[in-house]
Design a protein around this motif. Structure first.
Motif, PDB file in Angstrom:
ATOM      1  N   ARG A  13       0.987  -1.231  -0.011  1.00 49.87           N
ATOM      2  CA  ARG A  13      -0.129   0.009  -0.051  1.00 49.87           C
ATOM      3  C   ARG A  13       0.927   1.300   0.097  1.00 49.87           C
ATOM      4  O   ARG A  13       1.794   1.352   0.905  1.00 49.87           O
ATOM      5  CB  ARG A  13      -0.947  -0.113   1.274  1.00 49.87           C
ATOM      6  CG  ARG A  13      -1.906  -1.027   1.352  1.00 49.87           C
ATOM      7  CD  ARG A  13      -3.041  -0.826   2.397  1.00 49.87           C
ATOM      8  NE  ARG A  13      -2.500  -0.566   3.703  1.00 49.87           N
ATOM      9  CZ  ARG A  13      -3.065  -0.586   4.936  1.00 49.87           C
ATOM     10  NH1 ARG A  13      -4.334  -0.718   4.810  1.00 49.87           N
ATOM     11  NH2 ARG A  13      -2.522  -0.364   6.122  1.00 49.87           N
ATOM     12  N   ASP A  14       0.587   2.174  -0.994  1.00 51.96           N
ATOM     13  CA  ASP A  14       1.236   3.717  -0.759  1.00 51.96           C
ATOM     14  C   ASP A  14       0.412   4.410   0.012  1.00 51.96           C
ATOM     15  O   ASP A  14      -0.913   4.454  -0.626  1.00 51.96           O
ATOM     16  CB  ASP A  14       1.494   4.155  -2.140  1.00 51.96           C
ATOM     17  CG  ASP A  14       2.819   3.411  -2.967  1.00 51.96           C
ATOM     18  OD1 ASP A  14       3.922   3.874  -2.882  1.00 51.96           O
ATOM     19  OD2 ASP A  14       2.532   2.145  -3.124  1.00 51.96           O
ATOM     20  N   TRP A  21      -3.066   5.683  -1.134  1.00 59.66           N
ATOM     21  CA  TRP A  21      -3.051   6.142  -2.688  1.00 59.66           C
ATOM     22  C   TRP A  21      -3.008   4.958  -3.539  1.00 59.66           C
ATOM     23  O   TRP A  21      -3.722   5.310  -4.740  1.00 59.66           O
ATOM     24  CB  TRP A  21      -1.597   6.994  -2.643  1.00 59.66           C
ATOM     25  CG  TRP A  21      -1.225   7.556  -4.023  1.00 59.66           C
ATOM     26  CD1 TRP A  21      -0.203   6.835  -4.518  1.00 59.66           C
ATOM     27  CD2 TRP A  21      -1.873   8.350  -4.705  1.00 59.66           C
ATOM     28  NE1 TRP A  21       0.108   7.684  -5.746  1.00 59.66           N
ATOM     29  CE2 TRP A  21      -0.995   8.769  -5.944  1.00 59.66           C
ATOM     30  CE3 TRP A  21      -2.950   9.294  -4.541  1.00 59.66           C
ATOM     31  CZ2 TRP A  21      -1.350   9.586  -6.792  1.00 59.66           C
ATOM     32  CZ3 TRP A  21      -3.371  10.213  -5.642  1.00 59.66           C
ATOM     33  CH2 TRP A  21      -2.466  10.338  -6.780  1.00 59.66           C
ATOM     34  N   SER A  22      -2.629   4.028  -3.271  1.00 60.77           N
ATOM     35  CA  SER A  22      -2.748   2.880  -4.079  1.00 60.77           C
ATOM     36  C   SER A  22      -2.309   1.347  -3.347  1.00 60.77           C
ATOM     37  O   SER A  22      -1.689   1.606  -2.145  1.00 60.77           O
ATOM     38  CB  SER A  22      -1.769   2.929  -5.209  1.00 60.77           C
ATOM     39  OG  SER A  22      -0.424   2.714  -4.671  1.00 60.77           O
ATOM     40  N   ARG A 121       9.368   5.640   0.387  1.00 59.64           N
ATOM     41  CA  ARG A 121       9.663   5.730   1.900  1.00 59.64           C
ATOM     42  C   ARG A 121      10.035   4.222   2.537  1.00 59.64           C
ATOM     43  O   ARG A 121       9.527   3.319   1.839  1.00 59.64           O
ATOM     44  CB  ARG A 121       8.621   6.377   2.655  1.00 59.64           C
ATOM     45  CG  ARG A 121       8.346   7.845   2.704  1.00 59.64           C
ATOM     46  CD  ARG A 121       7.435   8.585   3.346  1.00 59.64           C
ATOM     47  NE  ARG A 121       7.225   9.824   2.943  1.00 59.64           N
ATOM     48  CZ  ARG A 121       6.188  10.639   2.780  1.00 59.64           C
ATOM     49  NH1 ARG A 121       4.965  10.061   3.285  1.00 59.64           N
ATOM     50  NH2 ARG A 121       6.178  11.850   2.595  1.00 59.64           N
ATOM     51  N   PRO A 122      10.694   4.086   3.650  1.00 58.97           N
ATOM     52  CA  PRO A 122      10.994   2.800   3.728  1.00 58.97           C
ATOM     53  C   PRO A 122       9.644   1.728   4.330  1.00 58.97           C
ATOM     54  O   PRO A 122       8.869   2.470   4.706  1.00 58.97           O
ATOM     55  CB  PRO A 122      11.765   2.944   5.119  1.00 58.97           C
ATOM     56  CG  PRO A 122      12.615   4.321   4.987  1.00 58.97           C
ATOM     57  CD  PRO A 122      11.516   4.933   4.237  1.00 58.97           C
ATOM     58  N   PHE A 130       3.171  -4.544   3.442  1.00 54.98           N
ATOM     59  CA  PHE A 130       3.793  -3.648   4.008  1.00 54.98           C
ATOM     60  C   PHE A 130       3.314  -2.302   3.411  1.00 54.98           C
ATOM     61  O   PHE A 130       2.483  -2.114   2.285  1.00 54.98           O
ATOM     62  CB  PHE A 130       5.246  -3.648   3.572  1.00 54.98           C
ATOM     63  CG  PHE A 130       5.467  -3.663   1.832  1.00 54.98           C
ATOM     64  CD1 PHE A 130       5.858  -2.671   1.383  1.00 54.98           C
ATOM     65  CD2 PHE A 130       5.191  -4.712   1.385  1.00 54.98           C
ATOM     66  CE1 PHE A 130       6.063  -2.366   0.039  1.00 54.98           C
ATOM     67  CE2 PHE A 130       5.615  -4.750  -0.235  1.00 54.98           C
ATOM     68  CZ  PHE A 130       5.789  -3.683  -0.690  1.00 54.98           C
ATOM     69  N   ASP A 131       3.312  -1.171   4.140  1.00 53.69           N
ATOM     70  CA  ASP A 131       3.002   0.122   3.663  1.00 53.69           C
ATOM     71  C   ASP A 131       4.313   0.962   3.322  1.00 53.69           C
ATOM     72  O   ASP A 131       5.460   0.986   3.876  1.00 53.69           O
ATOM     73  CB  ASP A 131       2.224   0.931   4.769  1.00 53.69           C
ATOM     74  CG  ASP A 131       0.858   0.540   4.797  1.00 53.69           C
ATOM     75  OD1 ASP A 131       0.340  -0.385   4.104  1.00 53.69           O
ATOM     76  OD2 ASP A 131       0.322   0.788   6.017  1.00 53.69           O
ATOM     77  N   THR A 132       4.268   1.657   2.548  1.00 46.46           N
ATOM     78  CA  THR A 132       5.424   2.759   1.631  1.00 46.46           C
ATOM     79  C   THR A 132       4.656   3.830   1.175  1.00 46.46           C
ATOM     80  O   THR A 132       3.524   4.185   1.204  1.00 46.46           O
ATOM     81  CB  THR A 132       6.466   2.089   1.053  1.00 46.46           C
ATOM     82  OG1 THR A 132       7.321   2.915   0.470  1.00 46.46           O
ATOM     83  CG2 THR A 132       5.799   1.479  -0.141  1.00 46.46           C
TER      84      THR A 132
END
Length: 221
Positions: A13-14, A21-22, A121-122, A130-132
């Motif tokens: 996930r962004d 966002w996506s 982003r990490p 995971f999110d970034t």
């Protein structure tokens, strides 16, 4: 946070300002101390801004350009999309401000088409994956790494002007640029010959990964 087993679904996930966002569903290839590695073939479920989807369908550059002001205002809508045309493998090391992506031409025996270093982003691990957050700048390299070039420098600069890319993000990206170029030059990580990324193949008979029902609400920080 638990490690993922090969074959499980992991969602990237962004997330920007506590809003998705996506979202992109992947299969886990491996999950180790060096990196989380995920992959997909055409058919994987994606949620993306409707401006991005319209740009893919029409090629209208003006539609794509509108995505950044929408992002800066926090005003966007998501639509459903299926990954198309390529197989995709993504290497996401902990703490890094970039991921390494390989794209394969499924119409030509999963031939490696190009490398793509995505500055982001990490990762923050979640139960879903995971999110970034994609920081707009990219580096594209030839399959044999004989040449590479920066991509979307204009979008990155515009994102800085709009406040999408913060000063702290920018400082981290400057360091990450050097790290990514050094990895290519040294043939390190997934670029190493012994990593065998050039010969990777997905499993055509495997069902495409799907997004969970709570993908837009789970654990947003």
């Amino acid at each position: 946070m638990r490690r993922f087993r090969p074959g499980e679904t992991a969602v990237r996930r962004d997330v920007f300002r506590h809003k998705v966002w996506s979202a992109h569903a992947f299969h886990v290839v491996e999950d180790g101390p060096e990196a989380l590695v995920v992959g997909c073939r055409p058919g994987a479920e994606v949620l993306a801004p409707t401006t991005w989807i319209e740009w893919l369908r029409t090629g209208d550059r003006d539609v794509r350009v509108q995505a950044l002001p929408n992002l800066a205002r926090g005003d966007w809508r998501l639509g459903r999309w299926s990954w198309r045309d390529t197989a995709h493998r993504q290497w996401v090391p902990p703490g890094a401000w970039f991921s390494v992506n390989a794209f394969y031409d499924v119409s030509d025996g999963d031939r490696l088409a190009h490398w793509y270093v995505n500055f982001q982003r990490p990762l923050h691990r979640t139960r879903l994956g995971f999110d970034t957050f994609d920081l707009l700048l990219d580096l594209v390299a030839a399959p044999d790494l004989s040449r590479w070039e920066w991509k979307d420098e204009d979008e990155y600069a515009h994102g800085r002007r709009l406040g999408v890319v913060s000063d702290a993000d920018h400082r981290a990206v400057e360091g990450a640029r050097e790290q990514a170029v050094a990895m290519i030059g040294e043939r390190d990580g997934p670029f190493a010959a012994e990593a065998n990324w050039r010969d990777w193949h997905t499993e055509p008979g495997r069902p495409a990964p799907a997004l969970p029902e709570d993908v837009l609400t789970f654990g947003l920080r």
